[in-house]
Design a protein around this motif. Sequence first.
Motif, PDB file in Angstrom:
ATOM      1  N   TYR A   1       0.646  -0.769   0.124  1.00  0.00           N
ATOM      2  CA  TYR A   1       0.006  -0.025   0.119  1.00  0.00           C
ATOM      3  C   TYR A   1       0.768   1.428  -0.041  1.00  0.00           C
ATOM      4  O   TYR A   1       1.802   1.291   0.868  1.00  0.00           O
ATOM      5  CB  TYR A   1      -1.152   0.514   1.246  1.00  0.00           C
ATOM      6  CG  TYR A   1      -1.736  -1.106   1.210  1.00  0.00           C
ATOM      7  CD1 TYR A   1      -3.156  -1.442   0.483  1.00  0.00           C
ATOM      8  CD2 TYR A   1      -1.786  -2.561   1.675  1.00  0.00           C
ATOM      9  CE1 TYR A   1      -4.006  -1.745   0.824  1.00  0.00           C
ATOM     10  CE2 TYR A   1      -2.648  -3.182   1.892  1.00  0.00           C
ATOM     11  CZ  TYR A   1      -3.862  -3.410   1.468  1.00  0.00           C
ATOM     12  OH  TYR A   1      -4.966  -4.663   1.876  1.00  0.00           O
ATOM     13  N   GLN A   2       0.635   2.044  -0.497  1.00  0.00           N
ATOM     14  CA  GLN A   2       2.084   3.214  -1.282  1.00  0.00           C
ATOM     15  C   GLN A   2       0.939   4.491  -0.524  1.00  0.00           C
ATOM     16  O   GLN A   2      -0.198   4.745  -0.500  1.00  0.00           O
ATOM     17  CB  GLN A   2       2.302   3.626  -2.693  1.00  0.00           C
ATOM     18  CG  GLN A   2       2.260   1.889  -3.406  1.00  0.00           C
ATOM     19  CD  GLN A   2       4.000   2.311  -3.256  1.00  0.00           C
ATOM     20  OE1 GLN A   2       4.585   2.975  -2.653  1.00  0.00           O
ATOM     21  NE2 GLN A   2       4.708   1.053  -2.742  1.00  0.00           N
ATOM     22  N   ASN A   3       2.193   5.763  -0.411  1.00  0.00           N
ATOM     23  CA  ASN A   3       1.018   6.940   0.215  1.00  0.00           C
ATOM     24  C   ASN A   3       0.518   6.935   1.391  1.00  0.00           C
ATOM     25  O   ASN A   3       0.046   7.352   1.723  1.00  0.00           O
ATOM     26  CB  ASN A   3       0.606   7.328  -0.929  1.00  0.00           C
ATOM     27  CG  ASN A   3       1.612   7.974  -2.040  1.00  0.00           C
ATOM     28  OD1 ASN A   3       2.498   8.275  -2.127  1.00  0.00           O
ATOM     29  ND2 ASN A   3       0.542   7.587  -3.101  1.00  0.00           N
ATOM     30  N   CYS A   4       0.802   5.902   2.937  1.00  0.00           N
ATOM     31  CA  CYS A   4      -0.120   6.052   3.980  1.00  0.00           C
ATOM     32  C   CYS A   4       1.093   5.598   4.518  1.00  0.00           C
ATOM     33  O   CYS A   4       0.523   5.934   6.403  1.00  0.00           O
ATOM     34  CB  CYS A   4      -0.842   4.157   3.503  1.00  0.00           C
ATOM     35  SG  CYS A   4      -0.048   2.766   3.703  1.00  0.00           S
ATOM     36  N   GLY A   5       2.334   6.086   4.528  1.00  0.00           N
ATOM     37  CA  GLY A   5       2.624   6.234   5.543  1.00  0.00           C
ATOM     38  C   GLY A   5       3.839   4.833   6.069  1.00  0.00           C
ATOM     39  O   GLY A   5       3.437   4.134   5.403  1.00  0.00           O
ATOM     40  N   PRO A   6       4.215   5.240   7.530  1.00  0.00           N
ATOM     41  CA  PRO A   6       4.933   3.982   8.053  1.00  0.00           C
ATOM     42  C   PRO A   6       3.982   2.651   8.165  1.00  0.00           C
ATOM     43  O   PRO A   6       5.073   1.320   8.584  1.00  0.00           O
ATOM     44  CB  PRO A   6       5.775   4.819   9.674  1.00  0.00           C
ATOM     45  CG  PRO A   6       5.719   6.092   9.831  1.00  0.00           C
ATOM     46  CD  PRO A   6       4.715   6.110   8.009  1.00  0.00           C
ATOM     47  N   ILE A   7       2.808   3.232   8.696  1.00  0.00           N
ATOM     48  CA  ILE A   7       2.198   1.936   8.712  1.00  0.00           C
ATOM     49  C   ILE A   7       1.845   0.734   7.592  1.00  0.00           C
ATOM     50  O   ILE A   7       1.521  -0.447   7.378  1.00  0.00           O
ATOM     51  CB  ILE A   7       0.724   2.263   9.118  1.00  0.00           C
ATOM     52  CG1 ILE A   7      -0.400   0.928   9.256  1.00  0.00           C
ATOM     53  CG2 ILE A   7       0.126   2.754   7.677  1.00  0.00           C
ATOM     54  CD1 ILE A   7      -1.288   1.419   9.595  1.00  0.00           C
ATOM     55  N   GLY A   8       1.874   1.002   6.250  1.00  0.00           N
ATOM     56  CA  GLY A   8       2.175   0.314   4.915  1.00  0.00           C
ATOM     57  C   GLY A   8       3.316  -0.082   4.603  1.00  0.00           C
ATOM     58  O   GLY A   8       3.939  -1.340   4.696  1.00  0.00           O
ATOM     59  N   GLY A   9       4.403   0.728   5.494  1.00  0.00           N
ATOM     60  CA  GLY A   9       6.286  -0.482   5.390  1.00  0.00           C
ATOM     61  C   GLY A   9       5.706  -1.666   6.736  1.00  0.00           C
ATOM     62  O   GLY A   9       6.212  -2.670   6.744  1.00  0.00           O
ATOM     63  N   LEU A  10       5.093  -1.084   7.414  1.00  0.00           N
ATOM     64  CA  LEU A  10       4.849  -2.393   9.045  1.00  0.00           C
ATOM     65  C   LEU A  10       4.227  -3.354   8.242  1.00  0.00           C
ATOM     66  O   LEU A  10       4.213  -4.336   8.391  1.00  0.00           O
ATOM     67  CB  LEU A  10       4.515  -1.770   9.733  1.00  0.00           C
ATOM     68  CG  LEU A  10       4.827  -1.000  10.786  1.00  0.00           C
ATOM     69  CD1 LEU A  10       4.043  -0.057  12.074  1.00  0.00           C
ATOM     70  CD2 LEU A  10       5.699  -2.109  11.427  1.00  0.00           C
ATOM     71  N   TYR A  11       3.138  -3.446   7.884  1.00  0.00           N
ATOM     72  CA  TYR A  11       2.578  -4.176   7.090  1.00  0.00           C
ATOM     73  C   TYR A  11       2.802  -4.784   6.057  1.00  0.00           C
ATOM     74  O   TYR A  11       3.003  -6.199   5.989  1.00  0.00           O
ATOM     75  CB  TYR A  11       0.812  -3.353   6.202  1.00  0.00           C
ATOM     76  CG  TYR A  11       0.639  -4.431   5.647  1.00  0.00           C
ATOM     77  CD1 TYR A  11      -0.356  -5.319   5.634  1.00  0.00           C
ATOM     78  CD2 TYR A  11       0.005  -4.615   3.864  1.00  0.00           C
ATOM     79  CE1 TYR A  11      -1.574  -6.539   5.437  1.00  0.00           C
ATOM     80  CE2 TYR A  11      -0.238  -5.213   2.899  1.00  0.00           C
ATOM     81  CZ  TYR A  11      -0.775  -6.716   3.818  1.00  0.00           C
ATOM     82  OH  TYR A  11      -1.339  -7.468   3.251  1.00  0.00           O
ATOM     83  N   SER A  12       4.371  -4.092   5.597  1.00  0.00           N
ATOM     84  CA  SER A  12       4.804  -4.901   4.212  1.00  0.00           C
ATOM     85  C   SER A  12       5.644  -6.266   4.232  1.00  0.00           C
ATOM     86  O   SER A  12       5.280  -7.121   4.363  1.00  0.00           O
ATOM     87  CB  SER A  12       5.208  -4.111   3.048  1.00  0.00           C
ATOM     88  OG  SER A  12       4.261  -3.640   2.643  1.00  0.00           O
ATOM     89  N   VAL A  13       5.585  -5.556   5.609  1.00  0.00           N
ATOM     90  CA  VAL A  13       7.586  -6.463   6.593  1.00  0.00           C
ATOM     91  C   VAL A  13       6.992  -7.858   7.091  1.00  0.00           C
ATOM     92  O   VAL A  13       6.915  -8.848   7.270  1.00  0.00           O
ATOM     93  CB  VAL A  13       8.610  -5.521   6.949  1.00  0.00           C
ATOM     94  CG1 VAL A  13       8.659  -4.456   5.747  1.00  0.00           C
ATOM     95  CG2 VAL A  13       7.836  -4.887   8.124  1.00  0.00           C
ATOM     96  N   LEU A  14       5.224  -7.221   7.684  1.00  0.00           N
ATOM     97  CA  LEU A  14       5.237  -8.529   8.521  1.00  0.00           C
ATOM     98  C   LEU A  14       4.351  -9.481   7.922  1.00  0.00           C
ATOM     99  O   LEU A  14       4.316 -10.257   8.355  1.00  0.00           O
ATOM    100  CB  LEU A  14       3.690  -7.553   9.518  1.00  0.00           C
ATOM    101  CG  LEU A  14       4.833  -7.231  10.603  1.00  0.00           C
ATOM    102  CD1 LEU A  14       3.528  -5.886  11.440  1.00  0.00           C
ATOM    103  CD2 LEU A  14       5.027  -7.701  11.843  1.00  0.00           C
ATOM    104  N   LYS A  15       4.126  -8.613   6.787  1.00  0.00           N
ATOM    105  CA  LYS A  15       3.369 -10.067   5.960  1.00  0.00           C
ATOM    106  C   LYS A  15       3.958 -10.579   5.815  1.00  0.00           C
ATOM    107  O   LYS A  15       3.923 -12.137   4.571  1.00  0.00           O
ATOM    108  CB  LYS A  15       2.302  -9.430   4.643  1.00  0.00           C
ATOM    109  CG  LYS A  15       1.404 -10.614   3.510  1.00  0.00           C
ATOM    110  CD  LYS A  15       0.511  -9.461   3.468  1.00  0.00           C
ATOM    111  CE  LYS A  15      -0.557 -10.854   2.189  1.00  0.00           C
ATOM    112  NZ  LYS A  15       0.026 -11.564   2.837  1.00  0.00           N
TER     113      LYS A  15
END
Length: 192
Positions: free
Chosen positions: A66-80
């Motif tokens: 998910y782009q353009n949503c800040g650090p929460i997007g990075g958190l989601y991607s690395v955890l998944k």
Amino acid sequence: MSIGAAILAGGKSSRMRGQSKADLIIREKSVIEHIYNEIASFDEIIISYNGHDKYENMGIVIMDTYQNCGPIGGLYSVLKNCRSDKLFIIACDMPLVKNKSIHMFCNLYNDKYDGAVLIDQKGQLQPLFGIYKKKLYEYFEDRIKEKDYSVKKAVEELKFQYINSEAISADNNEFFNMNTPEDYFKLTGYMI
């Protein structure tokens, strides 16, 4: 360690005037190199970065789903995408952090919690210096779909352990948050 590690390096760096914090040079190395050297002992290392694969020699590079949503997007991607049950998460704005403090933090973590985050010497919550259980990616995806991008708010809603910086290091400078050109100047004496 049974905990993997991830560096969030995919931000827009808007407060840094668009200059990638990960690529800034401090003591002849980039910020991301400094941080990577301090987490190199983890069995799994993931870099969240929204660019080309220039950090692939440091670990698995993942672009945000998910782009353009800040650090929460990075958190989601690395955890998944991680194989570990838990990840130690650090953003590219704490270039002075040390391996010993990271491991002390991880050792203080109590697994009954969804995760743990640092409370700095000023009493401020630092949600991008923390441990997150893999299962939280579903929670973060729901927050993203609701357009609620605050990681701090998410941490406050979940069952998180708060660990004071004094419990893991006597050096207050270690958790210096570098977000602006002025912060970079304080560390290096150079302006960008």
